[in-house]
Scaffold this active site. Structure first.
Site, PDB file in Angstrom:
ATOM      1  N   SER A  20      -0.474  13.776   6.166  1.00 10.69           N
ATOM      2  CA  SER A  20      -1.082  12.575   5.393  1.00 10.69           C
ATOM      3  C   SER A  20      -1.975  12.883   4.387  1.00 10.69           C
ATOM      4  CB  SER A  20      -1.697  11.518   6.087  1.00 10.69           C
ATOM      5  OG  SER A  20      -0.956  11.306   7.267  1.00 10.69           O
ATOM      6  N   THR A 123      -5.049   9.862   7.011  1.00 10.07           N
ATOM      7  CA  THR A 123      -5.955   9.918   5.898  1.00 10.07           C
ATOM      8  C   THR A 123      -7.506  10.297   6.209  1.00 10.07           C
ATOM      9  OG1 THR A 123      -4.637   8.889   4.066  1.00 10.07           O
ATOM     10  CG2 THR A 123      -7.080   8.728   3.866  1.00 10.07           C
ATOM     11  N   THR A 141      -6.179  11.964   0.318  1.00  7.76           N
ATOM     12  CA  THR A 141      -4.935  11.534   0.925  1.00  7.76           C
ATOM     13  C   THR A 141      -3.417  11.950   0.165  1.00  7.76           C
ATOM     14  OG1 THR A 141      -3.504   9.900   1.956  1.00  7.76           O
ATOM     15  CG2 THR A 141      -4.494   9.147  -0.054  1.00  7.76           C
ATOM     16  N   ARG A 151       3.251   5.495  -7.130  1.00  4.21           N
ATOM     17  CA  ARG A 151       2.651   4.510  -6.390  1.00  4.21           C
ATOM     18  C   ARG A 151       1.069   5.202  -6.218  1.00  4.21           C
ATOM     19  NH1 ARG A 151      -0.648   4.810  -1.343  1.00  4.21           N
ATOM     20  NH2 ARG A 151      -0.675   2.741  -0.595  1.00  4.21           N
ATOM     21  N   THR A 174      -9.514   3.496   5.334  1.00  2.00           N
ATOM     22  CA  THR A 174      -8.185   4.021   5.642  1.00  2.00           C
ATOM     23  C   THR A 174      -7.257   2.828   6.236  1.00  2.00           C
ATOM     24  OG1 THR A 174      -6.893   5.743   6.825  1.00  2.00           O
ATOM     25  CG2 THR A 174      -8.747   4.603   8.006  1.00  2.00           C
ATOM     26  N   GLY A 175      -5.919   3.301   6.215  1.00  2.53           N
ATOM     27  CA  GLY A 175      -4.953   2.281   6.147  1.00  2.53           C
ATOM     28  C   GLY A 175      -4.316   1.953   5.140  1.00  2.53           C
TER      29      GLY A 175
HETATM   30  N1  ASP Z   1      -5.131   4.344   2.444  1.00  5.47           N
HETATM   31  C1  ASP Z   1      -3.888   5.424   2.333  1.00  5.47           C
HETATM   32  C2  ASP Z   1      -3.189   4.999   1.172  1.00  5.47           C
HETATM   33  O1  ASP Z   1      -2.976   3.743   1.125  1.00  5.47           O
HETATM   34  C3  ASP Z   1      -3.551   5.836   3.459  1.00  5.47           C
HETATM   35  C4  ASP Z   1      -4.045   6.049   4.614  1.00  5.47           C
HETATM   36  O2  ASP Z   1      -5.544   5.766   4.830  1.00  5.47           O
HETATM   37  O3  ASP Z   1      -3.699   6.386   5.583  1.00  5.47           O
HETATM   38  O4  ASP Z   1      -2.570   5.672   0.461  1.00  5.47           O
END
Ligand code: ASP
Length: 229
Positions: A20, A123, A141, A151, A174-175
């Protein structure tokens, strides 16, 4: 504090077993690894790169943007050219494993985007504080696996992926980046701490806001970390 952010995140960026972040990151729909990162110090200085390709250490490029330019954010080819000009090497970041997985995904008829959750996504975001009380934060990330080409997530956006206020504290996210961007997630966490909440309470308030601002919570994961000073 800032050196710890950069050097700490560099370790994960070079770790090909983490799919990631940086080297070995899962590519976008076109099979290209595109990276987002940002960094912020205790004096409201910040730097960011988004949609950056073929550079192993986006967090270090973000720091250079912060320290060596009057700008906050560089993107795409401009960020790549800036990195090369500043001594970074062109590097192929797509590992054999990530390439194989992408080929399998490409061959699927449905081509669903994998969920961003703690089982398949990792991430890295970090907050540090040093002996002199200086607080800093950073985030790096490769973003959402098989995302649309172009994106950009929350991770390079100051106030979404990270935020630092020297008088209050810092937060990182994160997320699912889209859900974090919509509510300026980390800025919101820091503002809650400014109003007297503990880091834990501040994160909970903003998680409730994430829940309120998204209709479909089934596959949604968002996490915050926060530190006050
Ligand atoms: N926040 C990151 C994104 O949307 C992904 C992640 O945190 O795992 O690119």
């Amino acid at each position: 504090a800032l050196n710890a952010i950069e050097k700490g995140l560099n370790i994960t960026e070079s770790d090909a077993s983490n799919s990631s972040v940086g080297l070995g990151g899962i590519p976008d729909e076109n099979g290209l690894v595109t990276l987002d990162a940002c960094i912020m110090d205790h004096e409201y200085n910040c730097g960011s790169v988004s949609f950056l390709q073929n550079i192993e250490h986006p967090i270090s490029v973000a720091r250079k943007v912060m320290e060596n330019t009057p700008h906050v954010m560089l993107s795409g080819k401009g960020a790549y050219d800036f990195a090369i000009k500043n001594g970074f090497q062109h590097t192929n970041l797509l590992s054999t494993e990530s390439y194989q997985k992408w080929l399998e995904w490409k061959a699927e008829s449905e081509k669903k985007l994998p969920k961003i959750n703690h089982e398949n996504h990792d991430t890295i975001a970090m907050i540090t504080i040093d002996e002199s009380g200086h607080i800093a934060a950073g985030c790096t990330t490769s973003g959402w696996a098989y995302k649309l080409h172009g994106r950009v997530g929350d991770s390079p956006i100051i106030g979404a992926g990270i935020y630092v206020d020297p008088d209050v504290g810092a937060a990182c996210a994160t997320g699912m980046g889209e859900a974090v961007i919509r509510i300026c997630g980390t800025h919101a966490v820091v503002e809650q701490m400014r109003n007297g909440l503990s880091p834990d309470e501040a994160c909970q308030v903003v998680i409730e806001r994430v829940k309120k601002s998204n209709k479909d919570l089934k596959d949604l994961q968002v996490g915050f970390i926060a530190m006050n000073i």
